[in-house]
Design a protein around this motif. Sequence first.
Motif, PDB file in Angstrom:
ATOM      1  N   ARG A 269       1.069  -1.429  -0.371  1.00 11.22           N
ATOM      2  CA  ARG A 269       0.197   0.132  -0.061  1.00 11.22           C
ATOM      3  C   ARG A 269       0.515   1.308  -0.014  1.00 11.22           C
ATOM      4  O   ARG A 269       0.418   2.129  -1.155  1.00 11.22           O
ATOM      5  CB  ARG A 269      -1.008   0.108   1.211  1.00 11.22           C
ATOM      6  N   VAL A 270       2.034   1.427   0.715  1.00 11.92           N
ATOM      7  CA  VAL A 270       2.441   2.679   0.700  1.00 11.92           C
ATOM      8  C   VAL A 270       3.191   3.141  -1.056  1.00 11.92           C
ATOM      9  O   VAL A 270       3.120   3.683  -1.224  1.00 11.92           O
ATOM     10  CB  VAL A 270       4.137   2.178   1.803  1.00 11.92           C
ATOM     11  N   VAL A 271       3.847   1.787  -1.108  1.00 14.51           N
ATOM     12  CA  VAL A 271       4.213   1.989  -2.346  1.00 14.51           C
ATOM     13  C   VAL A 271       3.424   1.947  -3.933  1.00 14.51           C
ATOM     14  O   VAL A 271       3.097   3.186  -4.727  1.00 14.51           O
ATOM     15  CB  VAL A 271       4.320   0.666  -3.521  1.00 14.51           C
ATOM     16  N   GLU A 272       1.927   1.990  -3.600  1.00 17.81           N
ATOM     17  CA  GLU A 272       0.852   2.350  -4.262  1.00 17.81           C
ATOM     18  C   GLU A 272       0.435   3.518  -4.061  1.00 17.81           C
ATOM     19  O   GLU A 272       0.211   5.057  -5.325  1.00 17.81           O
ATOM     20  CB  GLU A 272      -0.394   1.141  -3.648  1.00 17.81           C
ATOM     21  N   LEU A 273       0.450   4.022  -2.469  1.00 13.93           N
ATOM     22  CA  LEU A 273      -0.260   5.942  -2.464  1.00 13.93           C
ATOM     23  C   LEU A 273       0.572   7.255  -2.942  1.00 13.93           C
ATOM     24  O   LEU A 273       1.672   7.522  -2.933  1.00 13.93           O
ATOM     25  CB  LEU A 273      -0.614   5.631  -1.207  1.00 13.93           C
ATOM     26  N   GLU A 274       3.035   6.189  -2.699  1.00 14.94           N
ATOM     27  CA  GLU A 274       4.210   6.756  -2.703  1.00 14.94           C
ATOM     28  C   GLU A 274       3.800   8.131  -2.585  1.00 14.94           C
ATOM     29  O   GLU A 274       3.995   8.959  -2.783  1.00 14.94           O
ATOM     30  CB  GLU A 274       4.115   7.232  -4.197  1.00 14.94           C
ATOM     31  N   PRO A 275       3.704   8.199  -1.293  1.00 18.48           N
ATOM     32  CA  PRO A 275       3.726   9.709  -0.618  1.00 18.48           C
ATOM     33  C   PRO A 275       4.868  10.388  -0.489  1.00 18.48           C
ATOM     34  O   PRO A 275       4.932  11.917  -0.308  1.00 18.48           O
ATOM     35  CB  PRO A 275       3.774   9.120   1.605  1.00 18.48           C
ATOM     36  N   TRP A 276       6.014   9.938  -0.507  1.00 15.26           N
ATOM     37  CA  TRP A 276       7.445  10.711  -0.795  1.00 15.26           C
ATOM     38  C   TRP A 276       7.243  11.160  -2.261  1.00 15.26           C
ATOM     39  O   TRP A 276       7.395  12.248  -2.440  1.00 15.26           O
ATOM     40  CB  TRP A 276       8.603  10.113  -0.810  1.00 15.26           C
ATOM     41  N   ALA A 277       6.477  10.191  -3.541  1.00 10.54           N
ATOM     42  CA  ALA A 277       6.485  11.793  -4.929  1.00 10.54           C
ATOM     43  C   ALA A 277       5.298  12.344  -4.790  1.00 10.54           C
ATOM     44  O   ALA A 277       6.086  13.468  -5.251  1.00 10.54           O
ATOM     45  CB  ALA A 277       5.756  10.561  -5.858  1.00 10.54           C
ATOM     46  N   ILE A 278       4.607  12.622  -3.365  1.00 12.31           N
ATOM     47  CA  ILE A 278       3.610  13.277  -3.479  1.00 12.31           C
ATOM     48  C   ILE A 278       4.385  14.675  -3.103  1.00 12.31           C
ATOM     49  O   ILE A 278       4.216  16.327  -2.923  1.00 12.31           O
ATOM     50  CB  ILE A 278       2.174  13.217  -2.499  1.00 12.31           C
ATOM     51  N   VAL A 279       5.275  14.331  -1.806  1.00 12.62           N
ATOM     52  CA  VAL A 279       5.788  15.631  -1.162  1.00 12.62           C
ATOM     53  C   VAL A 279       6.811  15.935  -2.378  1.00 12.62           C
ATOM     54  O   VAL A 279       7.177  17.510  -2.284  1.00 12.62           O
ATOM     55  CB  VAL A 279       6.958  14.203  -0.214  1.00 12.62           C
ATOM     56  N   LYS A 280       7.311  15.422  -2.945  1.00 11.02           N
ATOM     57  CA  LYS A 280       8.673  15.993  -4.229  1.00 11.02           C
ATOM     58  C   LYS A 280       7.320  17.037  -5.183  1.00 11.02           C
ATOM     59  O   LYS A 280       8.618  17.863  -5.350  1.00 11.02           O
ATOM     60  CB  LYS A 280       8.996  14.974  -4.729  1.00 11.02           C
ATOM     61  N   LEU A 293      -2.653  17.780  -4.075  1.00 12.57           N
ATOM     62  CA  LEU A 293      -1.582  17.073  -3.700  1.00 12.57           C
ATOM     63  C   LEU A 293      -1.495  17.094  -2.269  1.00 12.57           C
ATOM     64  O   LEU A 293      -1.130  15.817  -1.469  1.00 12.57           O
ATOM     65  CB  LEU A 293      -0.683  17.791  -4.049  1.00 12.57           C
ATOM     66  N   GLU A 294      -1.926  18.402  -1.578  1.00 12.33           N
ATOM     67  CA  GLU A 294      -1.398  18.283   0.169  1.00 12.33           C
ATOM     68  C   GLU A 294      -2.997  16.946   0.300  1.00 12.33           C
ATOM     69  O   GLU A 294      -2.629  16.673   1.800  1.00 12.33           O
ATOM     70  CB  GLU A 294      -1.431  19.294   1.143  1.00 12.33           C
ATOM     71  N   THR A 295      -4.055  17.172   0.024  1.00  9.49           N
ATOM     72  CA  THR A 295      -5.065  16.175   0.514  1.00  9.49           C
ATOM     73  C   THR A 295      -4.891  15.054  -0.500  1.00  9.49           C
ATOM     74  O   THR A 295      -5.259  13.884   1.016  1.00  9.49           O
ATOM     75  CB  THR A 295      -6.505  16.867  -0.225  1.00  9.49           C
ATOM     76  N   ARG A 296      -4.647  14.756  -1.068  1.00  9.99           N
ATOM     77  CA  ARG A 296      -3.686  13.419  -0.924  1.00  9.99           C
ATOM     78  C   ARG A 296      -2.416  13.369  -0.314  1.00  9.99           C
ATOM     79  O   ARG A 296      -3.098  11.850  -0.141  1.00  9.99           O
ATOM     80  CB  ARG A 296      -3.937  13.339  -2.488  1.00  9.99           C
ATOM     81  N   LEU A 297      -2.069  13.950   0.092  1.00  8.18           N
ATOM     82  CA  LEU A 297      -1.059  13.622   1.394  1.00  8.18           C
ATOM     83  C   LEU A 297      -1.730  12.647   2.758  1.00  8.18           C
ATOM     84  O   LEU A 297      -1.014  11.965   3.218  1.00  8.18           O
ATOM     85  CB  LEU A 297      -0.230  14.605   0.961  1.00  8.18           C
ATOM     86  N   LEU A 298      -2.383  13.898   2.939  1.00  6.50           N
ATOM     87  CA  LEU A 298      -3.035  13.440   4.496  1.00  6.50           C
ATOM     88  C   LEU A 298      -3.888  12.345   4.290  1.00  6.50           C
ATOM     89  O   LEU A 298      -3.710  11.550   5.136  1.00  6.50           O
ATOM     90  CB  LEU A 298      -3.975  14.498   4.666  1.00  6.50           C
ATOM     91  N   THR A 299      -4.634  12.248   3.439  1.00  5.62           N
ATOM     92  CA  THR A 299      -5.467  11.042   3.491  1.00  5.62           C
ATOM     93  C   THR A 299      -5.278   9.681   2.859  1.00  5.62           C
ATOM     94  O   THR A 299      -5.423   8.299   3.478  1.00  5.62           O
ATOM     95  CB  THR A 299      -6.288  10.547   1.763  1.00  5.62           C
ATOM     96  N   SER A 300      -3.567   9.795   2.464  1.00  2.00           N
ATOM     97  CA  SER A 300      -2.839   8.863   2.363  1.00  2.00           C
ATOM     98  C   SER A 300      -2.334   7.973   3.691  1.00  2.00           C
ATOM     99  O   SER A 300      -2.188   6.876   3.891  1.00  2.00           O
ATOM    100  CB  SER A 300      -1.610   9.250   1.298  1.00  2.00           C
ATOM    101  N   PHE A 301      -1.582   9.626   4.936  1.00  4.15           N
ATOM    102  CA  PHE A 301      -1.060   9.691   5.763  1.00  4.15           C
ATOM    103  C   PHE A 301      -2.101   8.797   7.046  1.00  4.15           C
ATOM    104  O   PHE A 301      -1.717   7.926   7.496  1.00  4.15           O
ATOM    105  CB  PHE A 301      -0.434  10.402   5.910  1.00  4.15           C
ATOM    106  N   ALA A 302      -3.220   9.417   6.776  1.00  6.13           N
ATOM    107  CA  ALA A 302      -4.268   8.642   7.502  1.00  6.13           C
ATOM    108  C   ALA A 302      -4.801   7.161   7.310  1.00  6.13           C
ATOM    109  O   ALA A 302      -4.601   6.488   8.720  1.00  6.13           O
ATOM    110  CB  ALA A 302      -5.747   8.988   7.297  1.00  6.13           C
ATOM    111  N   ALA A 303      -4.800   6.676   5.729  1.00  6.16           N
ATOM    112  CA  ALA A 303      -5.396   5.266   5.118  1.00  6.16           C
ATOM    113  C   ALA A 303      -3.849   4.779   6.064  1.00  6.16           C
ATOM    114  O   ALA A 303      -4.098   3.130   6.515  1.00  6.16           O
ATOM    115  CB  ALA A 303      -5.059   5.407   4.436  1.00  6.16           C
ATOM    116  N   LEU A 304      -2.598   5.024   5.735  1.00  5.36           N
ATOM    117  CA  LEU A 304      -1.306   4.103   6.365  1.00  5.36           C
ATOM    118  C   LEU A 304      -1.362   4.035   7.695  1.00  5.36           C
ATOM    119  O   LEU A 304      -1.113   3.276   8.683  1.00  5.36           O
ATOM    120  CB  LEU A 304       0.123   5.025   5.798  1.00  5.36           C
ATOM    121  N   GLY A 305      -1.795   5.455   8.466  1.00  6.48           N
ATOM    122  CA  GLY A 305      -1.251   5.396   9.712  1.00  6.48           C
ATOM    123  C   GLY A 305      -2.506   4.120  10.357  1.00  6.48           C
ATOM    124  O   GLY A 305      -1.887   4.018  11.426  1.00  6.48           O
TER     125      GLY A 305
END
Length: 351
Positions: A269-280, A293-305
């Motif tokens: 799931r980390v590979v699918e969501l690629e949070p590092w790519a969003i940050v970049k 992008l910020e919305t996607r980032l927060l949503t990704s971290f909420a799910a991964l968390g």
Amino acid sequence: MSETNWFFRLSRYERRLRTAIETNELRINPPSRRNEVLALIKSGLNDFSVSRSSERARGWGIPVPGDPEQTIYVWYDALGNYLSALGYGEEAETAALRQFWLDAHRREHLVGKGVTRFHAVYWPAILLSAGLPLPTTIHVHGYVTVDGRKIGKSNGNAVDPLPLAADYGADALRYFLLRHIRAHEDGDFTVERLEAAYNGELISQLGNLFNRILSIAAKQKIVVCVRLDETDEGKVSATRLAVKRAMDTASFHEALAAVFDLVSYANKRVVELEPWAIVKALNPAAEAERFELETRLLTSFAALGGLLREIVLLLAPFLPETAETLTRQIDILGGAAPSDVKIVPVFPKLN
């Protein structure tokens, strides 16, 4: 040796014991041990001695009440200690006896295969004789071996766990013994196998998962409401069920295998969501795109968390120290810990 002793009339309880085991009133796990005990009972149970002469005991031990010339066998008294430790035999019934035995929904024992007869035949018969409830389940485990031989002082192959715990951590040693020594069979221990599990599973799979997510969260000062995503709910529910089923039979290796299957899923799931790519992509992004992008980032971290939290909850009974540390690190995401907390690998690389 021929002498006069006191005996327990085991033969009186042969039919009752057989019925209890065949109807699973007394469940013996695994089935191979159940079959072994039933075969023993069907072959006929003989009364057995529960004392020896005080002369032969050389004055050591507990005298038989009313017969000081006889001493109680240590193992016979040891079985009764399961209940006397809770207060059985005292003038007033204790709360511990009521809570942990008389009213307990589950009365489970975990014993080594070498004492199966004592715990699955003699002990239940003693309880029946005393008019007390039987265990609900007796789980029988195998031995930890070295080069295929049971560990023992006389074999000269004893392994001191304290230096191993000091070098690899108590949780790492605990993990290896619980996952790589099958619960109901013998399992061989080597330092090489321990190190392979440490590097290949605890560092590469579990440690890497948490480090990748939480390091970015700490660096970017991300605070979100940690929750499971709908995409992950089915996998988590299936893992919980698999762990429960494994624990019902004390199959610790199967429970940990299910948890680490969830770890593998989370890594994907980390590979699918690629949070590092969003940050970049955030810094050079235009304002409108930046919001998305910020919305996607927060949503990704909420799910991964949410996945990390579930993994920690499932790991806690097996790796308590690790789970406590990881819980504090996950708190970064929820804002319960300072965002500048340093993320330290829970399983450092070996020297």
